[in-house]
Design an enzyme around this catalytic site. Structure first.
Site, PDB file in Angstrom:
ATOM      1  N   HIS A 137      -6.684  -2.434 -11.115  1.00 39.31           N
ATOM      2  CA  HIS A 137      -7.051  -1.968  -9.781  1.00 39.31           C
ATOM      3  C   HIS A 137      -8.527  -1.569  -9.805  1.00 39.31           C
ATOM      4  O   HIS A 137      -8.967  -0.865 -10.697  1.00 39.31           O
ATOM      5  CB  HIS A 137      -6.179  -0.752  -9.448  1.00 39.31           C
ATOM      6  N   HIS A 148       0.811  -1.221   0.000  1.00 39.41           N
ATOM      7  CA  HIS A 148       0.000   0.000   0.000  1.00 39.41           C
ATOM      8  C   HIS A 148       0.844   1.270   0.000  1.00 39.41           C
ATOM      9  O   HIS A 148       0.366   2.345   0.395  1.00 39.41           O
ATOM     10  CB  HIS A 148      -0.940  -0.009   1.213  1.00 39.41           C
TER      11      HIS A 148
END
Length: 382
Positions: free
Chosen positions: A285, A185
């Site tokens: 994504h 992340h």
């Protein structure tokens, strides 16, 4: 056919929808949002409205190029996210006008279904072993989890050990061949990323995502050399030119462009083809809504290098409303054996519940991501 209206809507949990209406009664839907900056992106859509009203919606490539090149300043999250939602809506109109799913207009499908994964663990991952087993019992063959909480540039090994324990719990509960994607992340910097990547090898992860931020993309080859795990990244890149730099630097095995950030279907198809020439896989994504997911599935259908698709049903971000709340054809988004069927209805294949969208927009969300700090008071990457 001419475009007559461009409407925007902010809907929970953190999404932005675009509706493009034509004089022949057809309307197309897109998802234009940059999480945490929804209002800005939707304002940008309306700034682009003058290029759209009165134009032929079938001229997708020309309209895309106009929005990108005629503005002088180009690229970046806000401009490209606005273009993304508009592009999706234009493809939706074209498919509806011709009575075909969008992927049929892009050369047709090269696969019959698309593998998907599910999220577990939340922002601060806990109980991931039990959650992953629950997903496995639901038919999924892979999950993704956040690796760490806050992690300083050089941090203590107790945080490393905590990551290893969580991944070990999934491997133990779900078996040797269950897919585990581990999302750093962008919270991790190079010194700790190299350590984590090496130590995670024993668990055979499916991939490591964003081991460092793409602003440090020159570090990817060094991190890749530290382990034998595929490296994935790209959700914070916004154009083929961003991905060109990434692919030339190397060290990345899977790219993850977001169809609501990286120029929509038109641009991401080009990015995917460019990646295929580098023998790099595609895993779009998509922690977003049903329009973004439908756009991804249409693209995945046509891309040889598409390997797995993110989707946000059950994700920890979806508070108040979720993906299927906004569609009137939820049966088309059912997952069987960890896979999604290709869209069958004309256009993107998603039938939007406009009444709910309008109701949500009466009290627009103002979602912002958390602000995290380290124990010493300094800002931490979220």
């Amino acid at each position: 056919m001419k475009i007559t209206e461009v409407n925007t809507y902010a809907v929970r949990p953190r999404w932005g929808f675009v509706e493009i209406v034509t004089d022949e009664g057809l309307a197309g839907w897109g998802e234009a949002v940059l999480e945490g900056h929804c209002d800005t992106v939707l304002a940008c859509v309306h700034e682009m409205e003058s290029y759209l009203v009165g134009a032929d919606p079938a001229r997708i490539e020309d309209l895309w190029t106009t929005l990108y090149r005629a503005g002088f300043y180009r690229g970046g999250g806000v401009l490209m996210s606005a273009i993304s939602g508009i592009d999706q809506a234009l493809w939706d109109i074209k498919g509806k006008a011709l009575g075909a799913p969008v992927y049929q207009l892009m050369g047709g499908a090269c696969r019959d279904r698309m593998k998907v994964y599910s999220w577990v663990g939340g922002d601060r991952p806990t109980d991931v072993g039990a959650a992953a087993l629950e997903r496995k019992k639901a038919g999924f063959t892979a999950i993704k989890m956040n690796a760490t909480e806050e992690l300083q540039m050089v941090d203590s090994y107790d945080k490393i050990d905590a990551v290893l324990e969580r991944v070990a719990a999934i491997r133990q509960s779900c078996g040797k061949y269950f897919g585990i994607a581990i999302d750093f992340h962008g919270r991790v910097h190079k010194p700790m990323a190299k350590i984590l990547a090496k130590k995670l090898e024993e668990f055979d992860p499916m991939f490591l995502e964003e081991p460092v931020l793409c602003e440090n993309m020159e570090c990817f080859p060094e991190i890749a050399a530290a382990c034998n795990i595929p490296i994935a990244t790209g959700e914070r890149l916004y154009s083929r030119y961003d991905f060109k730099r990434l692919l030339k630097i190397g060290g990345v095995d899977i790219i993850q462009p977001d169809l609501s950030h990286a120029g929509g279907i038109t641009e991401v198809k080009k990015i995917a083809s460019m990646a295929e020439a580098f023998d790099v896989a595609l895993a779009p994504h998509c922690p977003l809504g049903p329009i973004a997911l439908a756009s991804c599935l249409n693209l995945d259908a046509t891309c040889y290098n598409a390997v797995i698709q993110e989707q946000s049903i059950g994700i920890h971000y979806n508070v108040g409303k979720s993906v299927l709340d906004y569609v009137t054809n939820p049966e088309d988004f059912a997952f069987v054996d960890g896979c999604a069927a290709l869209p069958q209805k004309p256009g993107l294949g998603v039938q939007v519940n406009k009444a709910l969208v309008q109701k949500e927009n009466e009290a627009p969300h103002h979602w912002k991501n958390p602000v995290w700090r380290h124990a010493d008071g300094s800002i931490a990457e979220w």
